[in-house]
Scaffold this active site. Sequence first.
Site, PDB file in Angstrom:
ATOM      1  N   ASP A 219       0.813  -1.212   0.000  1.00 27.00           N
ATOM      2  CA  ASP A 219       0.000   0.000   0.000  1.00 27.00           C
ATOM      3  C   ASP A 219       0.849   1.266   0.000  1.00 27.00           C
ATOM      4  O   ASP A 219       1.362   1.672   1.048  1.00 27.00           O
ATOM      5  CB  ASP A 219      -0.897  -0.034   1.250  1.00 27.00           C
ATOM      6  CG  ASP A 219      -1.749   1.192   1.367  1.00 27.00           C
ATOM      7  OD1 ASP A 219      -2.327   1.414   2.451  1.00 27.00           O
ATOM      8  OD2 ASP A 219      -1.847   1.935   0.381  1.00 27.00           O
TER       9      ASP A 219
ATOM     10  N   ASP B 117      -1.649   5.626  -5.294  1.00 26.49           N
ATOM     11  CA  ASP B 117      -2.017   4.846  -4.117  1.00 26.49           C
ATOM     12  C   ASP B 117      -2.447   3.424  -4.476  1.00 26.49           C
ATOM     13  O   ASP B 117      -3.594   3.185  -4.867  1.00 26.49           O
ATOM     14  CB  ASP B 117      -3.157   5.572  -3.385  1.00 26.49           C
ATOM     15  CG  ASP B 117      -3.556   4.863  -2.114  1.00 26.49           C
ATOM     16  OD1 ASP B 117      -4.472   5.363  -1.432  1.00 26.49           O
ATOM     17  OD2 ASP B 117      -2.963   3.805  -1.808  1.00 26.49           O
TER      18      ASP B 117
HETATM   19  O1  LIG Z   1      -8.518   4.831   2.313  1.00 28.09           O
HETATM   20  C1  LIG Z   1      -8.226   4.865   1.161  1.00 28.09           C
HETATM   21  C2  LIG Z   1      -8.721   5.840   0.137  1.00 28.09           C
HETATM   22  C3  LIG Z   1     -10.008   6.422   0.413  1.00 28.09           C
HETATM   23  C4  LIG Z   1     -11.175   5.732   0.108  1.00 28.09           C
HETATM   24  C5  LIG Z   1     -12.372   6.362   0.345  1.00 28.09           C
HETATM   25  C6  LIG Z   1     -12.373   7.633   0.905  1.00 28.09           C
HETATM   26  C7  LIG Z   1     -11.177   8.280   1.214  1.00 28.09           C
HETATM   27  C8  LIG Z   1      -9.985   7.679   0.974  1.00 28.09           C
HETATM   28  N1  LIG Z   1      -7.351   4.073   0.584  1.00 28.09           N
HETATM   29  N2  LIG Z   1      -6.588   3.197   1.268  1.00 28.09           N
HETATM   30  C9  LIG Z   1      -5.244   3.247   1.244  1.00 28.09           C
HETATM   31  N3  LIG Z   1      -4.776   2.257   1.958  1.00 28.09           N
HETATM   32  C10 LIG Z   1      -5.824   1.534   2.428  1.00 28.09           C
HETATM   33  C11 LIG Z   1      -5.863   0.394   3.227  1.00 28.09           C
HETATM   34  C12 LIG Z   1      -7.105  -0.119   3.574  1.00 28.09           C
HETATM   35  C13 LIG Z   1      -8.280   0.494   3.136  1.00 28.09           C
HETATM   36  C14 LIG Z   1      -8.251   1.626   2.319  1.00 28.09           C
HETATM   37  C15 LIG Z   1      -7.000   2.131   1.989  1.00 28.09           C
END
Ligand SMILES: O=C(Cc1ccccc1)Nn1cnc2ccccc21
Length: 325
Positions: free
Chosen positions: A32, A213
């Site tokens: 990640d 990401d």
């Molecule tokens: O959390 C997010 C992105 C996100 C999604 C929806 C609204 C705001 C931001 N990604 N993420 C990056 N690493 C992660 C790991 C687990 C779950 C989501 C993860």
Amino acid sequence: QSGSVAANPEQYDESYLCPVQVGGQTLNLDFDTGSADLWVFSTLTPASESTGHAKYNPKTSGKAKSGYTWNISYGDNSGASGTVYADKVVVGGVTATSQAVEAATSVSTQFMQDTDNDGLLGLAFSTINTVQPQQQTTFFDTVKGTLAKKLFTVDLKAGTAGTYDFGYIDNSKYSGTITYVPVKTTNGFWEFTAGAATANNRSLGSVGDAIADTGTTLMYLPTAVTSAYYAQISGSTNSADAGGYIFPCDADVPDFHIAIGGKSFTVPGEYINFTPADNSGEQCFGGIQPNTGIGFTILGDVFLKAMFVVFDQTTSAPRLGFAAQ
Ligand SMILES: O=C(Cc1ccccc1)Nn1cnc2ccccc21
């Protein structure tokens, strides 16, 4: 040293899992670039929350970091917390002899339910690691000094295994040239400025501040760009019920073009026709969604699986390199 590990897609390319040796035990972790904690399901995780997951047993070779704790929550409101050990971690042959391994004592339901996933390996900047009282380094930062080149590359693929490579660039994995852009590290992400977006030769507006990401499944773009894109798909609607833009599964979904470093890169429309939105399979959920409430653009797996990306810390100014696959 250098090495390469497979990135195996879950159903619908929801996330990509890589086999990692943690204290001699193989766990499948979600690499990640949007977070900086290496955390794992463990023998300390309640059985009610860890059924079906591979678990790290710190008793084998872990050295407890007494009094150290961690607690992480992600943008989608999933999260986990626990305690910290130092142990040997091997990724594609690249060895961190003493890596901070964050053993979960509690995980949210999203993680409990995804039994393919045994934890996360963060590859963002260590400045956002959540361990207290002393922040720990990511796997990449731990081994960086020992890598042939201080970089890793990401080559995710649609519906088949891709790779994460550490310490070298495999020129057979991309076409054309690599375009580099500067990275802003103040938020701890691989953050950069993207340019104009187009579809069907029509301008959708500028994307702007964005992060690369791998931990996010979809692309979350500025609302103006997102609505201009879906205006080109007849029958598309932004459905509160479905949680975002949906459209008829047989719609003609246009390719999405984005300028980065003055070069144009293409996300095929088929990647943006992401999954059935309901059991009837009539409506499909879009791989592009608005970044409402996030504050920046997230270029997640739907974008990354069209690209070859270099996460480069070879100089004191980190940079991202983008090439078409
Ligand atoms: O959390 C997010 C992105 C996100 C999604 C929806 C609204 C705001 C931001 N990604 N993420 C990056 N690493 C992660 C790991 C687990 C779950 C989501 C993860």
